[in-house]
Design a protein around this motif. Structure first.
Motif, PDB file in Angstrom:
ATOM      1  N   SER A  77       0.827  -1.207   0.000  1.00 35.91           N
ATOM      2  CA  SER A  77       0.000   0.000   0.000  1.00 35.91           C
ATOM      3  C   SER A  77       0.860   1.256   0.000  1.00 35.91           C
ATOM      4  N   ASP A  78       2.151   1.108  -0.386  1.00 36.85           N
ATOM      5  CA  ASP A  78       3.052   2.270  -0.393  1.00 36.85           C
ATOM      6  C   ASP A  78       2.535   3.387  -1.281  1.00 36.85           C
ATOM      7  N   GLY A  79       1.910   3.017  -2.414  1.00 32.30           N
ATOM      8  CA  GLY A  79       1.385   4.035  -3.317  1.00 32.30           C
ATOM      9  C   GLY A  79       0.294   4.844  -2.649  1.00 32.30           C
ATOM     10  N   HIS A  80      -0.570   4.147  -1.918  1.00 30.82           N
ATOM     11  CA  HIS A  80      -1.657   4.815  -1.193  1.00 30.82           C
ATOM     12  C   HIS A  80      -1.088   5.734  -0.118  1.00 30.82           C
ATOM     13  N   VAL A 118       0.536  11.275   1.923  1.00 31.49           N
ATOM     14  CA  VAL A 118       1.589  12.218   2.307  1.00 31.49           C
ATOM     15  C   VAL A 118       1.624  13.402   1.346  1.00 31.49           C
ATOM     16  N   ALA A 119       1.497  13.135   0.043  1.00 27.52           N
ATOM     17  CA  ALA A 119       1.512  14.205  -0.954  1.00 27.52           C
ATOM     18  C   ALA A 119       0.341  15.150  -0.736  1.00 27.52           C
ATOM     19  N   SER A 120      -0.829  14.589  -0.430  1.00 24.10           N
ATOM     20  CA  SER A 120      -2.016  15.402  -0.193  1.00 24.10           C
ATOM     21  C   SER A 120      -1.828  16.292   1.038  1.00 24.10           C
ATOM     22  N   LYS A 129      -1.599  20.455   1.156  1.00 25.28           N
ATOM     23  CA  LYS A 129      -2.554  21.230   1.942  1.00 25.28           C
ATOM     24  C   LYS A 129      -1.859  22.178   2.908  1.00 25.28           C
ATOM     25  N   ILE A 130      -0.763  21.748   3.547  1.00 24.45           N
ATOM     26  CA  ILE A 130      -0.145  22.593   4.564  1.00 24.45           C
ATOM     27  C   ILE A 130       0.891  23.566   3.991  1.00 24.45           C
ATOM     28  N   PHE A 131       1.468  23.207   2.822  1.00 24.76           N
ATOM     29  CA  PHE A 131       2.493  24.097   2.239  1.00 24.76           C
ATOM     30  C   PHE A 131       2.009  24.828   1.006  1.00 24.76           C
ATOM     31  N   GLY A 132       0.941  24.287   0.412  1.00 25.06           N
ATOM     32  CA  GLY A 132       0.380  24.961  -0.763  1.00 25.06           C
ATOM     33  C   GLY A 132       1.380  25.085  -1.892  1.00 25.06           C
TER      34      GLY A 132
END
Length: 347
Positions: free
Chosen positions: A328-331, A336-338, A342-345
């Motif tokens: 499930s590494d892709g998931h 993490v990317a999402s 969201k926090i760094f924009g």
């Protein structure tokens, strides 16, 4: 309060009989040759009674490991299915032959480790023997009050190899299902589909009974599982549709979903038909239990969390399903990317 009575034998020797009386507890007595020993025992016993330790220790001196095993067989094993009962009893019988004569008070971590060192089985098998023993002692501690502590908890488990993760890729899965459909055994295809789609163990699947199946709402209830707890298993898609068709031609002389051809109250034996299907499909190094690995692997690759996989498979902890984490590494990467977006924009 303790009292010490001096006694003289005909030979002129002295002995000291100690009696400890505390309100609400039965009196405790012991005899010693030396006054100092009598006083030490009186003080230690009185302290142990006040702290709630004395009578548990006394119980450990009353019962042998054979007593523990016998009670475990009659009170605990019936909570498990027939296969699990047989496996647990065979392992505890090994321990009973080794330490059955010992009082529970005399069974130490060192004694258990000594017997463990004599075992010639694989590390995984030795680990199962240790865990079965530990569960029996845990019951004796928590439920029966025969011991203060479980001595097995201080025994080091053998280092285990990584858990096996053998699952069918898309091509293998298609070939196996095609071979199962072509099998002379008409139950094989449905059973393999159900195993793949639900993650049920072979014993759980073969033990299914119609009163526990709800085709309307798409679920079934497993009353006898490996960990002794009931489990609700969702049914969906192809497996559910096939089971609905199977219900139309169910046998009326048994509640079993998959009864044997000779004995209606015994499950069908699919070992040989399954082996033949694997041979036809040219699939190597694969066993029925690996269908369960397939379920877990497919769930992981489709974004299911380890907690969700554990719930589907009926595991109490995440330890057993961590072997599928890499699938499930892709998931996880997407999560993490999402979060970073969201926090760094756009920074």
């Amino acid at each position: 309060m303790a009292s010490i009575e001096t006694r003289n034998t005909e030979a002129g020797d002295k002995s000291y009989r100690v009696k400890v009386r505390l309100k609400g507890y039965p009196p405790q007595t012991a005899t010693f040759e030396r006054l100092t020993d009598a006083k030490k025992w009186a003080a230690a016993t009185e302290s142990a009674i006040r702290e709630g330790r004395h009578f548990k220790t006394a119980e450990a001196k009353k019962h042998s490991f054979t007593d523990l095993a016998t009670r475990y067989y009659s009170e605990v094993l019936p909570n498990y299915n027939e296969k699990e009962q047989k496996e647990r009893k065979s392992k505890l019988e090994w321990w009973r032959h080794s330490i059955g004569h010992c009082l529970l008070s005399d069974i130490t971590p060192a004694a258990i480790s000594e017997h463990k060192s004599k075992m010639t089985q694989s590390a995984a098998t030795v680990d199962k023997y240790i865990k079965n023993l530990s569960h029996a002692f845990t019951i004796a501690v928590n439920d029966w009050g025969w011991l203060d502590d479980n001595p097995v908890k201080k025994v080091k488990s053998p280092k285990l190899p990584r858990g096996r993760v053998r699952f069918l890729d898309d091509s293998e899965r298609l070939k196996l299902l095609t071979a199962c459909q072509a099998s002379t055994n008409k139950q094989l295809y449905l059973c393999v589909i159900l195993a793949l789609s639900t993650g049920m163990r072979q014993g759980e699947l073969m033990g299914l009974k119609w009163p526990d199946v709800n085709l309307k709402d798409g679920f079934l209830i497993l009353h006898e599982t490996k960990n002794g707890e009931r489990r609700r298993v969702p049914l969906a898609g192809h497996g559910l549709e096939l089971l609905k068709e199977h219900a139309k031609v169910r046998r009326l002389d048994t509640d079993l979903l998959f009864p044997g051809t000779i004995h209606a109250n015994k499950p069908i034996d699919l070992r040989k038909p399954f082996e033949n299907a694997l041979e036809v499909a040219e699939i190597n190094d694969f066993h029925w239990h690996d269908l369960r690995h397939c379920t877990a692997s497919y769930l992981a690759m489709n974004g299911a969390s380890l907690a969700e996989i554990a719930e589907v498979l009926g595991h109490k902890t995440l330890a057993m399903v961590k072997r599928y984490a890499h699938l499930s590494d892709g998931h996880v990467s997407n999560v993490v990317a999402s979060m970073n977006a969201k926090i760094f924009g756009g920074v």
